[in-house]
Motif scaffolding. Sequence first.
Motif, PDB file in Angstrom:
ATOM      1  N   MET A 239     -43.450 -81.075  15.911  1.00 44.21           N
ATOM      2  CA  MET A 239     -43.835 -80.033  16.860  1.00 44.21           C
ATOM      3  C   MET A 239     -44.593 -78.900  16.141  1.00 44.21           C
ATOM      4  O   MET A 239     -44.352 -78.655  14.965  1.00 44.21           O
ATOM      5  CB  MET A 239     -42.581 -79.470  17.538  1.00 44.21           C
ATOM      6  CG  MET A 239     -41.893 -80.443  18.480  1.00 44.21           C
ATOM      7  SD  MET A 239     -42.840 -80.667  20.001  1.00 44.21           S
ATOM      8  CE  MET A 239     -43.148 -82.431  19.929  1.00 44.21           C
ATOM      9  N   PRO A 240     -45.483 -78.208  16.875  1.00 40.27           N
ATOM     10  CA  PRO A 240     -45.858 -78.390  18.290  1.00 40.27           C
ATOM     11  C   PRO A 240     -46.952 -79.438  18.510  1.00 40.27           C
ATOM     12  O   PRO A 240     -47.436 -79.583  19.622  1.00 40.27           O
ATOM     13  CB  PRO A 240     -46.347 -76.995  18.670  1.00 40.27           C
ATOM     14  CG  PRO A 240     -46.984 -76.484  17.412  1.00 40.27           C
ATOM     15  CD  PRO A 240     -46.145 -77.021  16.279  1.00 40.27           C
ATOM     16  N   LYS A 241     -47.282 -80.154  17.460  1.00 44.21           N
ATOM     17  CA  LYS A 241     -48.415 -81.074  17.485  1.00 44.21           C
ATOM     18  C   LYS A 241     -48.381 -82.032  18.684  1.00 44.21           C
ATOM     19  O   LYS A 241     -49.404 -82.263  19.331  1.00 44.21           O
ATOM     20  CB  LYS A 241     -48.440 -81.867  16.175  1.00 44.21           C
ATOM     21  CG  LYS A 241     -49.542 -82.882  16.025  1.00 44.21           C
ATOM     22  CD  LYS A 241     -49.534 -83.457  14.609  1.00 44.21           C
ATOM     23  CE  LYS A 241     -50.583 -84.533  14.433  1.00 44.21           C
ATOM     24  NZ  LYS A 241     -50.153 -85.794  15.045  1.00 44.21           N
ATOM     25  N   ASN A 242     -47.220 -82.583  18.992  1.00 39.86           N
ATOM     26  CA  ASN A 242     -47.144 -83.638  20.009  1.00 39.86           C
ATOM     27  C   ASN A 242     -46.477 -83.188  21.310  1.00 39.86           C
ATOM     28  O   ASN A 242     -46.109 -84.014  22.141  1.00 39.86           O
ATOM     29  CB  ASN A 242     -46.382 -84.835  19.424  1.00 39.86           C
ATOM     30  CG  ASN A 242     -47.068 -85.391  18.189  1.00 39.86           C
ATOM     31  OD1 ASN A 242     -48.285 -85.480  18.127  1.00 39.86           O
ATOM     32  ND2 ASN A 242     -46.275 -85.744  17.183  1.00 39.86           N
ATOM     33  N   HIS A 243     -46.355 -81.874  21.494  1.00 39.42           N
ATOM     34  CA  HIS A 243     -45.609 -81.360  22.635  1.00 39.42           C
ATOM     35  C   HIS A 243     -46.228 -81.745  23.979  1.00 39.42           C
ATOM     36  O   HIS A 243     -45.545 -82.259  24.873  1.00 39.42           O
ATOM     37  CB  HIS A 243     -45.480 -79.842  22.536  1.00 39.42           C
ATOM     38  CG  HIS A 243     -44.698 -79.240  23.649  1.00 39.42           C
ATOM     39  ND1 HIS A 243     -45.263 -78.429  24.603  1.00 39.42           N
ATOM     40  CD2 HIS A 243     -43.384 -79.349  23.976  1.00 39.42           C
ATOM     41  CE1 HIS A 243     -44.337 -78.057  25.474  1.00 39.42           C
ATOM     42  NE2 HIS A 243     -43.194 -78.587  25.118  1.00 39.42           N
ATOM     43  N   GLU A 244     -47.509 -81.499  24.152  1.00 36.43           N
ATOM     44  CA  GLU A 244     -48.146 -81.761  25.452  1.00 36.43           C
ATOM     45  C   GLU A 244     -48.046 -83.234  25.835  1.00 36.43           C
ATOM     46  O   GLU A 244     -47.732 -83.569  26.988  1.00 36.43           O
ATOM     47  CB  GLU A 244     -49.613 -81.328  25.423  1.00 36.43           C
ATOM     48  CG  GLU A 244     -50.314 -81.504  26.767  1.00 36.43           C
ATOM     49  CD  GLU A 244     -51.756 -81.029  26.746  1.00 36.43           C
ATOM     50  OE1 GLU A 244     -52.412 -81.085  27.806  1.00 36.43           O
ATOM     51  OE2 GLU A 244     -52.235 -80.590  25.674  1.00 36.43           O
ATOM     52  N   TYR A 245     -48.288 -84.101  24.887  1.00 38.39           N
ATOM     53  CA  TYR A 245     -48.184 -85.540  25.176  1.00 38.39           C
ATOM     54  C   TYR A 245     -46.768 -85.899  25.638  1.00 38.39           C
ATOM     55  O   TYR A 245     -46.591 -86.630  26.617  1.00 38.39           O
ATOM     56  CB  TYR A 245     -48.546 -86.358  23.934  1.00 38.39           C
ATOM     57  CG  TYR A 245     -48.074 -87.790  24.023  1.00 38.39           C
ATOM     58  CD1 TYR A 245     -48.809 -88.743  24.722  1.00 38.39           C
ATOM     59  CD2 TYR A 245     -46.849 -88.172  23.456  1.00 38.39           C
ATOM     60  CE1 TYR A 245     -48.349 -90.042  24.843  1.00 38.39           C
ATOM     61  CE2 TYR A 245     -46.392 -89.472  23.578  1.00 38.39           C
ATOM     62  CZ  TYR A 245     -47.151 -90.399  24.267  1.00 38.39           C
ATOM     63  OH  TYR A 245     -46.673 -91.680  24.393  1.00 38.39           O
ATOM     64  N   LEU A 246     -45.750 -85.389  24.950  1.00 43.76           N
ATOM     65  CA  LEU A 246     -44.369 -85.757  25.270  1.00 43.76           C
ATOM     66  C   LEU A 246     -43.932 -85.223  26.631  1.00 43.76           C
ATOM     67  O   LEU A 246     -43.191 -85.893  27.358  1.00 43.76           O
ATOM     68  CB  LEU A 246     -43.429 -85.257  24.178  1.00 43.76           C
ATOM     69  CG  LEU A 246     -43.509 -86.056  22.877  1.00 43.76           C
ATOM     70  CD1 LEU A 246     -42.844 -85.306  21.734  1.00 43.76           C
ATOM     71  CD2 LEU A 246     -42.874 -87.429  23.039  1.00 43.76           C
ATOM     72  N   ILE A 247     -44.397 -84.052  27.012  1.00 42.73           N
ATOM     73  CA  ILE A 247     -44.078 -83.516  28.336  1.00 42.73           C
ATOM     74  C   ILE A 247     -44.671 -84.416  29.412  1.00 42.73           C
ATOM     75  O   ILE A 247     -44.019 -84.736  30.419  1.00 42.73           O
ATOM     76  CB  ILE A 247     -44.600 -82.076  28.482  1.00 42.73           C
ATOM     77  CG1 ILE A 247     -43.853 -81.146  27.529  1.00 42.73           C
ATOM     78  CG2 ILE A 247     -44.464 -81.595  29.926  1.00 42.73           C
ATOM     79  CD1 ILE A 247     -42.349 -81.171  27.686  1.00 42.73           C
ATOM     80  N   ASN A 248     -45.890 -84.855  29.216  1.00 41.74           N
ATOM     81  CA  ASN A 248     -46.524 -85.747  30.195  1.00 41.74           C
ATOM     82  C   ASN A 248     -45.888 -87.127  30.205  1.00 41.74           C
ATOM     83  O   ASN A 248     -45.746 -87.752  31.256  1.00 41.74           O
ATOM     84  CB  ASN A 248     -48.027 -85.849  29.920  1.00 41.74           C
ATOM     85  CG  ASN A 248     -48.762 -84.561  30.264  1.00 41.74           C
ATOM     86  OD1 ASN A 248     -48.442 -83.925  31.269  1.00 41.74           O
ATOM     87  ND2 ASN A 248     -49.716 -84.164  29.445  1.00 41.74           N
ATOM     88  N   LEU A 249     -45.464 -87.618  29.035  1.00 41.30           N
ATOM     89  CA  LEU A 249     -44.767 -88.899  28.972  1.00 41.30           C
ATOM     90  C   LEU A 249     -43.466 -88.821  29.755  1.00 41.30           C
ATOM     91  O   LEU A 249     -43.121 -89.735  30.517  1.00 41.30           O
ATOM     92  CB  LEU A 249     -44.485 -89.275  27.517  1.00 41.30           C
ATOM     93  CG  LEU A 249     -43.554 -90.477  27.308  1.00 41.30           C
ATOM     94  CD1 LEU A 249     -44.159 -91.747  27.889  1.00 41.30           C
ATOM     95  CD2 LEU A 249     -43.234 -90.670  25.827  1.00 41.30           C
ATOM     96  N   ASP A 250     -42.727 -87.744  29.570  1.00 37.21           N
ATOM     97  CA  ASP A 250     -41.466 -87.567  30.293  1.00 37.21           C
ATOM     98  C   ASP A 250     -41.697 -87.651  31.804  1.00 37.21           C
ATOM     99  O   ASP A 250     -40.934 -88.311  32.526  1.00 37.21           O
ATOM    100  CB  ASP A 250     -40.858 -86.220  29.920  1.00 37.21           C
ATOM    101  CG  ASP A 250     -39.502 -85.996  30.570  1.00 37.21           C
ATOM    102  OD1 ASP A 250     -39.470 -85.375  31.659  1.00 37.21           O
ATOM    103  OD2 ASP A 250     -38.484 -86.434  30.013  1.00 37.21           O
ATOM    104  N   LYS A 251     -42.758 -87.023  32.288  1.00 43.23           N
ATOM    105  CA  LYS A 251     -43.073 -87.079  33.721  1.00 43.23           C
ATOM    106  C   LYS A 251     -43.390 -88.503  34.152  1.00 43.23           C
ATOM    107  O   LYS A 251     -42.914 -88.968  35.195  1.00 43.23           O
ATOM    108  CB  LYS A 251     -44.261 -86.169  34.034  1.00 43.23           C
ATOM    109  CG  LYS A 251     -43.974 -84.691  33.895  1.00 43.23           C
ATOM    110  CD  LYS A 251     -45.225 -83.881  34.190  1.00 43.23           C
ATOM    111  CE  LYS A 251     -44.967 -82.391  34.012  1.00 43.23           C
ATOM    112  NZ  LYS A 251     -46.195 -81.598  34.266  1.00 43.23           N
ATOM    113  N   ALA A 341     -39.297 -81.622   6.685  1.00 41.63           N
ATOM    114  CA  ALA A 341     -39.055 -80.180   6.687  1.00 41.63           C
ATOM    115  C   ALA A 341     -38.291 -79.768   7.947  1.00 41.63           C
ATOM    116  O   ALA A 341     -37.408 -78.898   7.897  1.00 41.63           O
ATOM    117  CB  ALA A 341     -40.372 -79.420   6.592  1.00 41.63           C
ATOM    118  N   VAL A 342     -38.620 -80.401   9.057  1.00 42.70           N
ATOM    119  CA  VAL A 342     -37.911 -80.133  10.312  1.00 42.70           C
ATOM    120  C   VAL A 342     -36.441 -80.527  10.182  1.00 42.70           C
ATOM    121  O   VAL A 342     -35.539 -79.772  10.554  1.00 42.70           O
ATOM    122  CB  VAL A 342     -38.576 -80.901  11.483  1.00 42.70           C
ATOM    123  CG1 VAL A 342     -37.670 -80.891  12.709  1.00 42.70           C
ATOM    124  CG2 VAL A 342     -39.936 -80.317  11.813  1.00 42.70           C
ATOM    125  N   ALA A 343     -36.191 -81.725   9.657  1.00 43.51           N
ATOM    126  CA  ALA A 343     -34.828 -82.206   9.507  1.00 43.51           C
ATOM    127  C   ALA A 343     -34.028 -81.300   8.571  1.00 43.51           C
ATOM    128  O   ALA A 343     -32.837 -81.032   8.811  1.00 43.51           O
ATOM    129  CB  ALA A 343     -34.842 -83.644   8.988  1.00 43.51           C
TER     130      ALA A 343
END
Length: 348
Positions: A239-251, A341-343
């Motif tokens: 994140m935030p690199k893939n946020h928009e894609y994942l929100i649309n995938l969830d929909k 780094a996130v983990a």
Amino acid sequence: MLDGKLRIAPICYHVLHQVPVMVAHEMNYLYDEGLKTADGSLAYTISHDSMLPFGLEKLAIAQAMKEKSVDIALDVQPRTVFYQRARGADLYIIAGWRNQHTNVWIGPPHIKSLQDLKGKRVGISDFNSIRHWAIQIQLKKAGLDLERDIEWVRVGITHHLMKNAIRTGKVECVPVPTWHAEEMKQEGCNVLVSPADQYPNGRPERVVAATGRILEERPDLIKSFLKGLIRAYWFVRDMPKNHEYLINLDKRVRFLSPDPEERIVENHPARTPRDLEAMPFPIHGRATGFEDMLKEEERLGDLNYNVPAISEVCAQDLVTEAYKELLSRKELEAEHQRVSAVAQRWGY
């Protein structure tokens, strides 16, 4: 397998649990990692329908997989596999899915400890859900009787519904992510317990399971699947690199669900980059913390059978190999460094 293709299906109806495998599919990770036929077509199918009604997996998962020709089951509770293996089922844990409990349990100002919940109402997302499972363990540790001292109330799955249940007085305890807990503490609420603090080695809330038959006959396909899944775990938490894609995938996935609560997008406010970054998908793909999990199951009195050894239930050699092979690839170095780094920041 059916018609020569690997069959993948979720055990649970919750749409979120389909996100990683759909990332692996839509980003072509499964295909690129080897799940393709000689003529170049897909060598797998993904079902969007849960195999069983919620809460029945412990008794019926093996039979459901047999009747539906499912090779890989997603988002399975690990205690399900231990129970099934004790009865001779051809089922094994091959990877982690949700490998930590990310919520804290919070109460209104007048509830200051778990002991204060005696005779009170506790909010859960679903009966037999991982949240229900997690708080039962903590309440038992606090000396409460789960049947006589607690009234269980199903309040819904979203953080919004959980917080409102406390604010309106519907219940006296609910699970919320740590960052929402900070917001509610400013309103005078109290954090009653933080399960993640108790599990430094991880807590296998849900896992990926496969039949022994497919592991024996086509380990190559399983490893390809696991490499694609690990890459999907990285993708979700990048994140935030893939946020928009994942929100649309969830929909998109929600519109495929027949369940009325899951299908309506407005019932599920979009997850923030922080929500997705904090998802406990293990970047190495492995499920960990079985020793602590079994001790707590025993404390709850749920191990009323001859429990098989962890080594007889887990077959995670392929996921270990899959992760090692991904690490050896130069083109994946930058992505792995970001998610590592996130983990480290989240502790899992």
